[in-house]
Structures are given as C-alpha cells and as structure tokens.
Scaffold this motif. Structure first.
Motif, PDB file in Angstrom:
ATOM      1  N   UNK A 210     -51.595  17.869 -12.028  1.00  0.00           N
ATOM      2  CA  UNK A 210     -52.111  16.745 -12.259  1.00  0.00           C
ATOM      3  C   UNK A 210     -54.149  16.750 -12.416  1.00  0.00           C
ATOM      4  N   UNK A 211     -53.949  17.360 -10.903  1.00  0.00           N
ATOM      5  CA  UNK A 211     -55.940  17.261 -11.207  1.00  0.00           C
ATOM      6  C   UNK A 211     -56.694  17.859 -12.384  1.00  0.00           C
ATOM      7  N   UNK A 212     -55.649  18.228 -13.450  1.00  0.00           N
ATOM      8  CA  UNK A 212     -56.602  18.838 -14.518  1.00  0.00           C
ATOM      9  C   UNK A 212     -56.282  18.439 -15.032  1.00  0.00           C
ATOM     10  N   UNK A 213     -55.104  17.553 -15.954  1.00  0.00           N
ATOM     11  CA  UNK A 213     -53.947  16.641 -16.573  1.00  0.00           C
ATOM     12  C   UNK A 213     -55.171  15.578 -16.696  1.00  0.00           C
ATOM     13  N   UNK A 214     -54.694  14.831 -15.788  1.00  0.00           N
ATOM     14  CA  UNK A 214     -55.053  12.984 -15.646  1.00  0.00           C
ATOM     15  C   UNK A 214     -56.622  13.061 -16.282  1.00  0.00           C
ATOM     16  N   UNK A 215     -57.874  14.568 -15.377  1.00  0.00           N
ATOM     17  CA  UNK A 215     -59.034  13.598 -15.388  1.00  0.00           C
ATOM     18  C   UNK A 215     -59.063  13.978 -16.780  1.00  0.00           C
ATOM     19  N   UNK A 216     -58.885  14.715 -17.426  1.00  0.00           N
ATOM     20  CA  UNK A 216     -58.445  15.269 -18.807  1.00  0.00           C
ATOM     21  C   UNK A 216     -58.670  13.964 -19.615  1.00  0.00           C
ATOM     22  N   UNK A 217     -56.463  13.705 -19.161  1.00  0.00           N
ATOM     23  CA  UNK A 217     -56.812  12.464 -20.300  1.00  0.00           C
ATOM     24  C   UNK A 217     -57.912  11.634 -20.481  1.00  0.00           C
ATOM     25  N   UNK A 218     -57.767  10.882 -19.141  1.00  0.00           N
ATOM     26  CA  UNK A 218     -58.800  10.445 -19.050  1.00  0.00           C
ATOM     27  C   UNK A 218     -60.252  10.463 -19.695  1.00  0.00           C
ATOM     28  N   UNK A 219     -61.236  11.414 -19.622  1.00  0.00           N
ATOM     29  CA  UNK A 219     -61.864  11.715 -20.117  1.00  0.00           C
ATOM     30  C   UNK A 219     -62.054  11.308 -21.915  1.00  0.00           C
ATOM     31  N   UNK A 220     -61.055  12.430 -22.323  1.00  0.00           N
ATOM     32  CA  UNK A 220     -60.707  12.497 -24.346  1.00  0.00           C
ATOM     33  C   UNK A 220     -60.607  10.831 -24.175  1.00  0.00           C
ATOM     34  N   UNK A 221     -59.847   9.963 -23.714  1.00  0.00           N
ATOM     35  CA  UNK A 221     -59.905   8.668 -23.980  1.00  0.00           C
ATOM     36  C   UNK A 221     -60.902   7.947 -24.037  1.00  0.00           C
ATOM     37  N   UNK A 222     -61.897   8.135 -23.064  1.00  0.00           N
ATOM     38  CA  UNK A 222     -62.805   7.110 -22.736  1.00  0.00           C
ATOM     39  C   UNK A 222     -63.859   8.175 -24.165  1.00  0.00           C
ATOM     40  N   UNK A 223     -63.666   8.804 -24.628  1.00  0.00           N
ATOM     41  CA  UNK A 223     -64.602  10.031 -25.831  1.00  0.00           C
ATOM     42  C   UNK A 223     -63.787   9.191 -27.294  1.00  0.00           C
ATOM     43  N   UNK A 224     -62.695   8.915 -26.859  1.00  0.00           N
ATOM     44  CA  UNK A 224     -62.248   7.877 -28.303  1.00  0.00           C
ATOM     45  C   UNK A 224     -62.814   6.387 -28.385  1.00  0.00           C
ATOM     46  N   UNK A 225     -62.261   5.487 -27.242  1.00  0.00           N
ATOM     47  CA  UNK A 225     -62.964   4.936 -27.284  1.00  0.00           C
ATOM     48  C   UNK A 225     -64.550   4.327 -27.029  1.00  0.00           C
ATOM     49  N   UNK A 226     -65.731   5.244 -26.887  1.00  0.00           N
ATOM     50  CA  UNK A 226     -66.987   4.730 -26.601  1.00  0.00           C
ATOM     51  C   UNK A 226     -66.969   5.156 -28.127  1.00  0.00           C
ATOM     52  N   UNK A 227     -66.492   6.084 -28.723  1.00  0.00           N
ATOM     53  CA  UNK A 227     -66.927   6.853 -30.208  1.00  0.00           C
ATOM     54  C   UNK A 227     -66.232   5.524 -31.041  1.00  0.00           C
ATOM     55  N   UNK A 228     -65.186   5.166 -30.997  1.00  0.00           N
ATOM     56  CA  UNK A 228     -64.731   4.516 -32.276  1.00  0.00           C
ATOM     57  C   UNK A 228     -65.244   3.371 -31.646  1.00  0.00           C
ATOM     58  N   UNK A 229     -65.787   2.339 -30.670  1.00  0.00           N
ATOM     59  CA  UNK A 229     -65.934   1.405 -31.026  1.00  0.00           C
ATOM     60  C   UNK A 229     -67.220   0.978 -30.504  1.00  0.00           C
ATOM     61  N   UNK A 230     -68.637   1.712 -29.700  1.00  0.00           N
ATOM     62  CA  UNK A 230     -68.687   1.047 -29.000  1.00  0.00           C
ATOM     63  C   UNK A 230     -70.927   2.248 -30.200  1.00  0.00           C
ATOM     64  N   UNK A 231     -70.054   3.572 -29.883  1.00  0.00           N
ATOM     65  CA  UNK A 231     -71.501   4.364 -31.129  1.00  0.00           C
ATOM     66  C   UNK A 231     -71.752   3.473 -32.362  1.00  0.00           C
ATOM     67  N   UNK A 232     -73.391   3.692 -32.254  1.00  0.00           N
ATOM     68  CA  UNK A 232     -73.551   2.901 -34.360  1.00  0.00           C
ATOM     69  C   UNK A 232     -73.762   3.811 -34.582  1.00  0.00           C
ATOM     70  N   UNK A 233     -72.704   4.191 -35.146  1.00  0.00           N
ATOM     71  CA  UNK A 233     -72.739   5.534 -36.715  1.00  0.00           C
ATOM     72  C   UNK A 233     -74.464   5.704 -37.563  1.00  0.00           C
TER      73      UNK A 233
END
Length: 233
Positions: A210-233
């Motif tokens: 759980x402590x391998x899978x859950x943090x990776x899931x949270x981190x990947x979602x954060x990367x997708x959200x940041x790259x898709x909504x906040x990072x300027x191209x």
C-alpha cells in the motif's frame, strides 16, 4: 549521474534515520511517559530532515529522496528515465541502510525487542496506532502525496519562490505527518516505508504494498494535474 545517485542515497538515508529514529527512540522516554517529543516532534523530525537536505543536495540532484517524487517528475517530463532509475535504486538502498543502522543502535538498548511494525514501520488496521482501515490508509496516502507533490511543483516553478522552496516543502511534510501519523504512521514515500519494513518483517512487510502503490498514484495524478492545468507551455 553517480554524484546525483549518491546524493539521493545520502538524503534518503538521513530522512529515514532522523525521522524513524525520532519516532522509535525519542518519541517517548524508555519508561513510556509523555516526556518524549511526541507526535509534534516526530512530524518536525521528518519535515526538518527534508528541509535541511533540500539545501544540502538540492543543487546536485534536486533532493527527491522519495520514489513517488521521482516518478512524478518523470511523468511531468522533468527528469530522464535513466536518471529516474538511478534515483529510485539509490533511494531504496539509502532507506534500507538507514533502517539497518537504526536497528543496530536500538540493539544497544537494554531490553530492546523488535516488535510488530518495528523501526517506525508504516501500517494500518487492528493493533496499529489509530487502527484505521485499509481504505482509509490508501486514501490518506494517495491524497496527501498528491498535495505534497502539488506544493513541490508549485514552489519550484516560476510561480513560486525558489529560495524558499526547501522551507515550504519541509513544512508541508510536517503538516502531512501531523495529520496522518495516527492513520498510517505517515509514508507518502515508498522508500521510507521499504527500509524499516524489510528489517521488521511481519505485518509491516505484508502491508508494504500500500505504501508503494498509494504514494505513486498520488504523485502521478499530481504530475498530470500540474502539467495539464498549471504549467505554461
């Protein structure tokens, strides 16, 4: 690459030794009284470890010292796959060596016994701290890792103040520990969970997934959200 990996090894070693060491050695007195550093002290031990290492090795490797951060940065396109592999191997090794050093120190204490979820291992369920369910543990770890990575992306971007990034990230980890210690002991870092669990065995090792899978899931979602909504191209 060797310098970067060695920096990640040392940084993760320090995080696990100081953080888990504070939990099992200084969290309470040998008599179990309330005179130890308690939950607040443990939270600051983890947060301050990240704070100081960010300034020590941030200029070398970026101070990930957490596989969830490295994978998140890989998804966000901020690190190469080759560097990511080297970082992750170094992080797991650093955490394991730190847990071994902590175990060796604890064996020098009269009457020491390696109990279930020993060495500051993470866990959940009956017998572990607040006895929260597996679902609660997974949600907490995934959501808190998401927030942790969001702060990291924000403070290290052009929108943030890079000179204060280490402080912001360190204090965010303090806040995360204040919230999650009763739930899971707080991981948000697969390497931090891996080192103690490997040596403690038992339930700590069984629940490690759980402590391998859950943090990776949270981190990947954060990367997708940041790259898709906040990072300027």
């Amino acid at each position: 690459m060797m310098k970067k990996s060695l920096a990640e090894f040392i940084g993760t070693f320090a995080l696990v030794l100081f953080g888990c060491g504070a939990a099992v050695i200084s969290g309470k007195t040998p008599e179990g009284s309330a005179a130890g550093i308690g939950l607040l002290g443990i939270a600051f031990a983890f947060g301050l470890s990240v704070f100081v290492m960010a300034y020590a090795i941030g200029g070398i490797s970026g101070c990930h010292i957490n596989p969830a951060i490295t994978i998140s940065m890989l998804v966000a396109g901020k690190i190469s796959a080759a560097d990511a592999v080297g970082y992750i191997i170094a992080q797991f090794l650093g955490a394991t060596v730190a847990a071994g050093v902590l175990y060796a120190i604890l064996q020098g204490h009269l009457g020491f016994e390696l109990k279930e979820w020993g060495l500051g291992s993470n866990g959940w369920g009956p017998g572990y701290l607040g006895e929260y369910s597996m679902t609660a543990a997974f949600i907490a770890e995934a959501v808190l890792t998401f927030l942790f990575l969001f702060v990291i992306f924000g403070t290290t971007s052009k929108f943030g103040n890079s000179t204060m990034a280490g402080a912001a990230i360190g204090f965010t980890l303090v806040l995360i520990h204040l919230f999650a210690i009763p739930i899971t002991g707080t991981s948000v870092n697969p390497a931090r969970s891996f080192g103690p669990a490997i040596l403690a065995g038992g339930m700590a090792l069984k629940q490690l997934w759980l402590f391998i899978v859950a943090p990776i899931v949270g981190g990947v979602v954060a990367a997708i959200v940041w790259r898709g909504l906040f990072e300027e191209k």
